[in-house]
Design an enzyme around this catalytic site. Structure first.
Site, mmCIF file in Angstrom:
data_model
loop_
_atom_site.group_PDB
_atom_site.id
_atom_site.type_symbol
_atom_site.label_atom_id
_atom_site.label_comp_id
_atom_site.label_asym_id
_atom_site.label_seq_id
_atom_site.Cartn_x
_atom_site.Cartn_y
_atom_site.Cartn_z
ATOM 1 N N ASP A 259 0.870 -1.164 0.000
ATOM 2 C CA ASP A 259 0.000 0.000 0.000
ATOM 3 C C ASP A 259 0.920 1.232 0.000
ATOM 4 O O ASP A 259 2.144 1.134 0.062
ATOM 5 C CB ASP A 259 -0.943 -0.038 1.218
ATOM 6 C CG ASP A 259 -2.171 0.829 1.007
ATOM 7 O OD1 ASP A 259 -3.181 0.616 1.678
ATOM 8 O OD2 ASP A 259 -2.118 1.743 0.131
HETATM 9 C C1 GLC Z 1 -4.261 4.547 -0.077
HETATM 10 C C2 GLC Z 1 -5.157 3.400 0.345
HETATM 11 C C3 GLC Z 1 -5.342 2.366 -0.716
HETATM 12 C C4 GLC Z 1 -5.271 3.022 -2.084
HETATM 13 C C5 GLC Z 1 -3.846 3.512 -2.272
HETATM 14 C C6 GLC Z 1 -3.659 4.201 -3.632
HETATM 15 O O1 GLC Z 1 -3.443 4.912 0.997
HETATM 16 O O2 GLC Z 1 -4.838 2.739 1.554
HETATM 17 O O3 GLC Z 1 -6.591 1.726 -0.478
HETATM 18 O O4 GLC Z 1 -5.605 2.091 -3.092
HETATM 19 O O5 GLC Z 1 -3.443 4.370 -1.221
HETATM 20 O O6 GLC Z 1 -4.458 5.322 -3.711
#
Ligand code: GLC
Length: 709
Positions: A259
């Site tokens: 993430d």
């Molecule tokens: C964010 C979220 C994730 C998302 C990613 C890209 O922090 O936790 O769900 O897909 O970053 O935007």
């Protein structure tokens, strides 16, 4: 490009080029995490980036793609990832609301439509479906997922993966799905975002992993590891779950991505002393793509030279990423998705309206709904009444919020012959109560009041935990003032989570969960309020009566002394009932359906056999009914204390007035298995109860006994 071509490419790539493929950088206008360095044209040109996130639009994506394909040494195309959780340009109901339709076909169709729109905007991959089982409404991301139950989560996962990916990942209208966040974010300490999850391995396997197994079985192309730790091990470095379970046991050979900045955050977790150790831990766990923290590119060479990381693992990661790009068709045509620019079709808007109607959940109703002909003057009051831009909910990046109709607009369009007056009263979260008096006055001579309260769109979703998940700001003062007029009040709750409002449920004539419904919000809500659409939504989460009850869910393990109101020495509170305000599966309609005559086709069964379960649903009313019937089971005795209720399926039924229909469900013996002490699913001999009901309220379940030989 084929697998041999991929191998030739890997043999040709430098270490830096491999690490570039393993690097995903932000490039667009959306901010979905702490501000970090954006991808530069120099970095793309140098082959230091393999994919971009938060960027969409034909011109923007093609500009970067052209750079990668024409100006890098090997011309490897980029892929573009965007968060498409509940629509891209056309906004659908938030996933938690859509889960309440209990309709995998609908779940698939909205994902298909969203994929079509996002692909036309240059996306190749979506960071969805979000599959975090959640049983704590303090956690704002409950809004993004399928609710509290693993079976619902598993079916939601499969439907969304099918919808996003379609039958051919290389088709221009297909997106690679990313099952996220693997895993257990919903168990974060006290519902606080990014906090650690400390829970048993049994709970991890029983509750949080089934949706990801279903996503893998449905062929999801990617998985995103979660921010949180589980049992002290951050998911981004979790070898037992990422390597041993996901890759080796399930055979998942797709891409695992971290993430946002999560690899570098292994330092904050206290498991890595520096970026080099963080990179080495994530690579060892099988994380292929470093989202945003740029740790892989910058320090993995150092980790390799220090013997902390292996070139074979880097090659394996680069290979999986190149295979994903091959499956997406990007080597054959890097511009394949943006060629057929597709606009928001009327079909998408129609689907959004249909999904919105079916997500609305009628929680209480003393008969005030549907609004009758004699309701001529309607006061529409509250900060969510004329708030079309809040109707989009927490996770929309490319959508124009003005596409939504507000509740006020929906009611005025549906009831042109009524006098509809409006006052905001208070804002959603400020302290100003100067408008309460005027709002109250407006209600004094109304035939009915529609009280529109709840959260702002961004008060759920990521980084939106709430310790007091009730009505924000001074909305309660407004509600009290409106209720004190004595006029009939219908309360509508716009929210990304169950709101703790027992006092409102008690005093409003009707209470409706309208969640965040997207483009069709106002129209769908009006149709339900006037009875043009008979509400069919059912709760995918238990709705607490008090914060003190959280976490609260139906599939709990038995207490040592089950609650007994006449015996103080049993499992209960002294200040609140144990029961939730509304149970999982709860939802009223304007018809009345009763279940009866639960029958099993046998009294005994063995492994490998199937059990036919049948129940009758009778419509006692003079209007058609659409009902969802839930089937539960309970293993009476097992190696580990089995939950008092486990969902094993559901069936939907349409009934004409006064009609009775038989519903059936076929259960395989294996679906009654439980986790043994080695955490393997195993069928244990002994007695089982099979239940049928209109919700998880155990007081009203029909039951039948069954024995496993
Ligand atoms: C964010 C979220 C994730 C998302 C990613 C890209 O922090 O936790 O769900 O897909 O970053 O935007």
């Amino acid at each position: 490009m084929d697998l041999n071509g991929i191998e030739r490419l890997i043999a040709e790539m430098t270490l830096a080029e491999k690490l570039g493929q393993m690097t995903m950088s932000p490039a667009g206008s959306a901010q979905t995490g702490p501000v970090r360095g954006e991808a530069t044209t120099e970095a793309v040109r140098a082959g230091a980036v393999g994919s971009l996130l938060n960027i969409w639009g034909r011109e923007a994506t093609e500009r970067f793609q052209k750079l990668a394909v024409e100006e890098t040494r090997l011309g490897i195309p980029l892929f573009f990832g965007v968060d498409v959780l509940h629509g891209h340009r056309t906004v659908f109901p938030i996933p938690l609301a859509e889960a309440g339709a209990f309709d995998p076909d609908l779940w698939e169709r909205t994902a298909r439509e969203a994929a079509r729109e996002a692909a036309a905007d240059g996306a190749d991959l979506t960071f969805a479906p979000m599959l975090d089982i959640a049983r704590d409404p303090r956690w704002g991301r409950m809004a993004e997922g399928p609710g509290e139950d693993p079976l619902v989560g598993a079916r939601f996962a499969a439907a969304k993966v099918r919808g996003f990916q379609g039958g051919d990942l290389a088709a221009p209208a297909s997106l690679a799905a990313t099952a996220k966040h693997f895993c257990c974010g919903g168990a974060a300490l006290a519902g606080r975002e990014y906090a650690a999850a400390d829970l048993s391995e049994r709970a991890v396997h029983e509750i949080y992993l089934p949706p990801f197994r279903a996503a893998v079985d449905a062929g999801c192309a990617a998985i995103m590891s979660a921010f949180n730790s589980v049992g002290g091990v951050p998911m981004t470095a979790h070898v037992p779950l990422l390597r041993a379970w996901l890759r080796e046991k399930l055979g998942f050979d797709g891409v695992i991505m971290s993430d946002y900045a999560a690899i570098e955050e292994l330092i904050d977790h206290g498991v890595a002393a520096d970026r080099t150790e963080a990179a080495a831990l994530a690579l060892k766990a099988g994380v292929d793509i470093d989202m945003v923290s740029n740790v892989y590119f910058s320090v993995l060479p150092d980790a390799v030279s220090r013997g902390l990381a292996r070139i074979e693992d880097i090659d394996a990661a680069a290979r999986r990423i190149l295979i994903l790009k091959m499956r997406l068709g990007l080597f054959d045509d890097p511009y394949r998705r943006t060629k057929e620019a597709r606009k928001n079709s009327e079909a998408a808007k129609k689907l959004a309206l249909d999904a919105a109607r079916r997500a609305i959940t009628l929680l209480t109703n003393d008969g005030i709904l549907p609004l009758k002909e004699n309701i001529r003057r309607i006061a529409v009051v509250g900060p969510l009444a004329d708030a079309r831009e809040e109707m989009v909910g927490p996770w929309t990046l490319a959508a124009d919020p003005r596409q939504c109709t507000s509740i006020l607009e929906g009611l005025r369009a549906a009831l042109p012959d009524r006098e509809i007056v409006h006052a905001q009263g208070v804002t959603i979260k400020d302290d100003d109560v100067s408008g309460v008096g005027a709002a109250r006055a407006l209600c004094e001579d109304a035939d009915a009041v529609i009280l529109c309260v709840g959260e702002a769109a961004r008060m759920s979703g990521e980084a939106a935990s709430r310790a007091h998940p009730g009505l924000p700001g001074r909305q309660r003062e407004l509600a009290e003032a409106v209720l004190s007029t004595g006029r009939p009040v219908v309360a509508l709750l716009s929210s990304g989570r169950p709101l703790i409002v027992p006092w409102l449920a008690e005093r409003a004539r009707a209470l409706v969960a309208t969640w965040f419904l997207g483009a069709g919000a106002g129209e769908a809500i009006a149709e339900v309020l006037i009875g043009r659409f008979n509400p069919t939504g059912r709760l995918p989460v238990t709705w607490p009566r008090a914060v003190g009850q959280i976490p609260i869910f139906f599939a709990e393990r038995p207490a040592a002394r089950p609650a007994n109101p006449t015996d103080p020495f049993t499992s209960k509170y002294i200040d609140v009932a144990n029961e939730p305000l509304f149970p999982f599966g709860h939802g009223l309609s304007y018809a009345e359906v009763k279940l009866g005559n639960l029958r099993l086709d046998r009294e005994e069964f063995s492994a490998g056999e199937k059990i036919a379960v049948a129940v009758e649903a009778r419509n006692l009313s003079d209007r058609p009914a659409q009902e969802t019937v839930f089937f539960f089971a309970r293993d009476r005795v097992a190696a580990a204390a089995p939950p008092v209720l486990e969902l094993k399926g559901w069936a939907k039924v349409e009934l004409e007035p006064r009609q009775t229909k038989k519903l059936s469900l076929t259960l395989s013996a294996e679906e009654l298995s439980g986790l043994d002490s080695a955490l393997e699913w195993r069928l244990e001999p002994g007695d089982f109860d099979i239940f049928a009901g209109l919700s998880a309220d155990r007081r009203f379940l029909l039951s039948a006994r069954l024995r496993c030989r």
